[in-house]
Design a protein around this motif. Structure first.
Motif, PDB file in Angstrom:
ATOM      1  N   GLY A 140      25.903 -57.786   6.108  1.00 38.61           N
ATOM      2  CA  GLY A 140      24.723 -58.042   6.908  1.00 38.61           C
ATOM      3  C   GLY A 140      23.446 -57.699   6.180  1.00 38.61           C
ATOM      4  O   GLY A 140      23.452 -57.289   5.016  1.00 38.61           O
ATOM      5  N   VAL A 141      22.341 -57.904   6.903  1.00 39.00           N
ATOM      6  CA  VAL A 141      21.003 -57.633   6.381  1.00 39.00           C
ATOM      7  C   VAL A 141      20.349 -56.603   7.289  1.00 39.00           C
ATOM      8  O   VAL A 141      20.382 -56.735   8.519  1.00 39.00           O
ATOM      9  N   VAL A 142      19.743 -55.590   6.704  1.00 41.03           N
ATOM     10  CA  VAL A 142      19.088 -54.537   7.469  1.00 41.03           C
ATOM     11  C   VAL A 142      17.843 -55.111   8.144  1.00 41.03           C
ATOM     12  O   VAL A 142      16.990 -55.696   7.487  1.00 41.03           O
ATOM     13  N   CYS A 143      17.765 -54.954   9.470  1.00 35.50           N
ATOM     14  CA  CYS A 143      16.601 -55.406  10.230  1.00 35.50           C
ATOM     15  C   CYS A 143      15.665 -54.259  10.566  1.00 35.50           C
ATOM     16  O   CYS A 143      14.454 -54.446  10.662  1.00 35.50           O
ATOM     17  N   GLU A 144      16.251 -53.086  10.779  1.00 41.10           N
ATOM     18  CA  GLU A 144      15.452 -51.934  11.184  1.00 41.10           C
ATOM     19  C   GLU A 144      16.146 -50.660  10.715  1.00 41.10           C
ATOM     20  O   GLU A 144      17.373 -50.566  10.762  1.00 41.10           O
ATOM     21  N   VAL A 145      15.361 -49.709  10.244  1.00 42.27           N
ATOM     22  CA  VAL A 145      15.904 -48.426   9.787  1.00 42.27           C
ATOM     23  C   VAL A 145      15.416 -47.343  10.734  1.00 42.27           C
ATOM     24  O   VAL A 145      14.217 -47.179  10.930  1.00 42.27           O
ATOM     25  N   LYS A 146      16.364 -46.625  11.338  1.00 43.43           N
ATOM     26  CA  LYS A 146      16.042 -45.486  12.185  1.00 43.43           C
ATOM     27  C   LYS A 146      16.439 -44.228  11.418  1.00 43.43           C
ATOM     28  O   LYS A 146      16.776 -44.300  10.245  1.00 43.43           O
ATOM     29  N   ASP A 147      16.402 -43.076  12.060  1.00 42.60           N
ATOM     30  CA  ASP A 147      16.684 -41.816  11.364  1.00 42.60           C
ATOM     31  C   ASP A 147      18.006 -41.853  10.602  1.00 42.60           C
ATOM     32  O   ASP A 147      18.039 -41.752   9.389  1.00 42.60           O
ATOM     33  N   ASP A 148      19.105 -41.964  11.327  1.00 36.77           N
ATOM     34  CA  ASP A 148      20.413 -41.998  10.681  1.00 36.77           C
ATOM     35  C   ASP A 148      21.212 -43.232  11.072  1.00 36.77           C
ATOM     36  O   ASP A 148      22.409 -43.288  10.896  1.00 36.77           O
ATOM     37  N   ASN A 161      22.894 -65.227  12.818  1.00 42.25           N
ATOM     38  CA  ASN A 161      21.643 -65.561  13.487  1.00 42.25           C
ATOM     39  C   ASN A 161      21.619 -64.952  14.881  1.00 42.25           C
ATOM     40  O   ASN A 161      22.488 -65.226  15.710  1.00 42.25           O
ATOM     41  N   ASN A 162      20.632 -64.105  15.130  1.00 39.51           N
ATOM     42  CA  ASN A 162      20.426 -63.431  16.412  1.00 39.51           C
ATOM     43  C   ASN A 162      21.613 -62.574  16.856  1.00 39.51           C
ATOM     44  O   ASN A 162      21.805 -62.364  18.051  1.00 39.51           O
ATOM     45  N   VAL A 163      22.428 -62.109  15.933  1.00 32.23           N
ATOM     46  CA  VAL A 163      23.519 -61.183  16.240  1.00 32.23           C
ATOM     47  C   VAL A 163      23.240 -59.908  15.458  1.00 32.23           C
ATOM     48  O   VAL A 163      23.331 -59.869  14.242  1.00 32.23           O
ATOM     49  N   LYS A 164      22.884 -58.856  16.197  1.00 29.50           N
ATOM     50  CA  LYS A 164      22.523 -57.588  15.564  1.00 29.50           C
ATOM     51  C   LYS A 164      23.430 -56.483  16.079  1.00 29.50           C
ATOM     52  O   LYS A 164      23.818 -56.480  17.246  1.00 29.50           O
ATOM     53  N   ILE A 165      23.760 -55.558  15.188  1.00 28.69           N
ATOM     54  CA  ILE A 165      24.586 -54.420  15.563  1.00 28.69           C
ATOM     55  C   ILE A 165      23.918 -53.137  15.073  1.00 28.69           C
ATOM     56  O   ILE A 165      23.132 -53.157  14.133  1.00 28.69           O
ATOM     57  N   LEU A 166      24.247 -52.046  15.729  1.00 29.63           N
ATOM     58  CA  LEU A 166      23.755 -50.728  15.340  1.00 29.63           C
ATOM     59  C   LEU A 166      24.840 -50.047  14.511  1.00 29.63           C
ATOM     60  O   LEU A 166      25.981 -49.937  14.951  1.00 29.63           O
ATOM     61  N   VAL A 167      24.483 -49.618  13.299  1.00 29.57           N
ATOM     62  CA  VAL A 167      25.446 -49.045  12.370  1.00 29.57           C
ATOM     63  C   VAL A 167      24.926 -47.703  11.889  1.00 29.57           C
ATOM     64  O   VAL A 167      23.739 -47.554  11.609  1.00 29.57           O
ATOM     65  N   ASP A 168      25.811 -46.725  11.781  1.00 30.77           N
ATOM     66  CA  ASP A 168      25.445 -45.436  11.229  1.00 30.77           C
ATOM     67  C   ASP A 168      25.257 -45.581   9.717  1.00 30.77           C
ATOM     68  O   ASP A 168      25.992 -46.315   9.067  1.00 30.77           O
TER      69      ASP A 168
END
Length: 85
Positions: free
Chosen positions: A49-57, A65-72
């Protein structure tokens, strides 16, 4: 004589096993810390995948397309540039 052999074995083990593994782990931690939007990644589970947003951890990764997941971040193992020839 036997103490010298034991010490020699530990020194050899350190330079051929422990030290390279520590170096690899340090590089992986630096890679994970430097992730930014737009980076292509591969997770431990084999999800590309491609990183869309970076949070703390955590990362929000777009896998289609338009399918996003949250990954540690600890689930990221390498970038896709390493897998392409």
């Amino acid at each position: 004589m036997s103490i010298a052999m034991i010490v020699l074995i530990f020194v050899v083990m350190y330079f051929f096993m422990i030290r390279p593994q520590q170096k690899k782990q340090k590089e992986l931690n630096q890679f994970r810390a430097s992730l930014k939007k737009g980076d292509k990644i591969v997770t431990v589970g084999g999800i590309y995948g491609v990183v869309c947003e970076v949070k703390d951890d955590k990362l929000v990764v777009e896998i289609d397309n338009n399918v996003k997941i949250l990954v540690d971040k600890s689930a990221v193992v390498k970038d896709m540039a390493d897998t392409q020839r």
